[in-house]
Design a protein around this motif. Structure first.
Motif, PDB file in Angstrom:
ATOM      1  N   SER A 129     -16.660  23.805 -44.072  1.00 13.83           N
ATOM      2  CA  SER A 129     -17.261  23.230 -45.347  1.00 13.83           C
ATOM      3  C   SER A 129     -16.827  21.639 -45.652  1.00 13.83           C
ATOM      4  O   SER A 129     -15.837  21.320 -45.343  1.00 13.83           O
ATOM      5  N   ARG A 130     -17.939  20.999 -45.845  1.00 13.60           N
ATOM      6  CA  ARG A 130     -17.626  19.573 -46.309  1.00 13.60           C
ATOM      7  C   ARG A 130     -17.385  19.332 -47.753  1.00 13.60           C
ATOM      8  O   ARG A 130     -16.864  18.263 -48.237  1.00 13.60           O
ATOM      9  N   THR A 131     -17.632  20.676 -48.594  1.00 10.87           N
ATOM     10  CA  THR A 131     -17.447  20.325 -49.950  1.00 10.87           C
ATOM     11  C   THR A 131     -16.359  21.213 -50.528  1.00 10.87           C
ATOM     12  O   THR A 131     -15.955  20.917 -51.656  1.00 10.87           O
ATOM     13  N   LEU A 132     -15.846  22.162 -50.022  1.00  9.35           N
ATOM     14  CA  LEU A 132     -15.136  23.208 -50.611  1.00  9.35           C
ATOM     15  C   LEU A 132     -13.619  22.520 -50.614  1.00  9.35           C
ATOM     16  O   LEU A 132     -13.371  21.767 -49.886  1.00  9.35           O
ATOM     17  N   GLU A 133     -12.822  22.669 -51.775  1.00  9.13           N
ATOM     18  CA  GLU A 133     -11.610  21.900 -51.786  1.00  9.13           C
ATOM     19  C   GLU A 133     -10.549  22.823 -51.162  1.00  9.13           C
ATOM     20  O   GLU A 133      -9.395  22.463 -50.586  1.00  9.13           O
ATOM     21  N   ARG A 182     -13.289  20.981 -41.763  1.00 10.97           N
ATOM     22  CA  ARG A 182     -14.218  20.102 -42.275  1.00 10.97           C
ATOM     23  C   ARG A 182     -15.510  19.858 -41.412  1.00 10.97           C
ATOM     24  O   ARG A 182     -16.585  19.491 -42.086  1.00 10.97           O
TER      25      ARG A 182
END
Length: 135
Positions: free
Chosen positions: A37-41, A52
């Motif tokens: 995921s490029r957005t999950l923290e 990432r």
């Protein structure tokens, strides 16, 4: 897929479905998972790591040292793995609902020949398809 971490998923399930749900939950809990995921923290499930970007070489090494199956979910990620030559077979569940838009199931850029190896039809009209990839 956090739902498989707890027992809440069993509360509303029909009794006939409980054995297969319990089996799947046990498999899920025991599996090592990678979330791309490029957005999950962060990730909230056990035995899960966050990456990432998709690195075909890392997956190739994982595939070489893993005795069991490796499953890839998500249209974009699956397409990247197919194009990197990492996929041996494709399993699809076709659900009889037309929504009129969305992502293609296999958003690949190259020609791909599939060999049907197995199929099943369920009572609700859903069809399971398992394809091998031809050269």
């Amino acid at each position: 897929m956090k739902v498989w971490e707890g027992d809440d998923v069993f509360a509303s399930a029909p009794p006939a479905d409980l054995p297969i749900l319990r089996d799947y939950a046990a498999i899920w809990r025991a599996s090592e998972k990678i979330v791309y995921s490029r957005t999950l923290e962060s990730v909230e499930t056990t035995r899960t790591r966050l990456e990432r970007s998709f690195d075909p070489e890392t997956v190739r090494q994982l595939k070489e040292r893993t005795a069991g199956e490796i499953s890839i979910g998500g249209a974009e990620l699956a397409a990247q793995a197919i194009e990197a030559g990492l996929v041996d077979e494709i399993r699809l569940l076709m659900v009889p609902v037309a929504v009129g838009a969305g992502k293609p199931a296999l958003p690949i850029t190259n020609h791909l020949r599939l060999n049907l190896q197995e199929h099943r039809r369920f009572g609700n009209g859903t069809v399971y398809l398992r394809y091998g990839l031809e050269g």
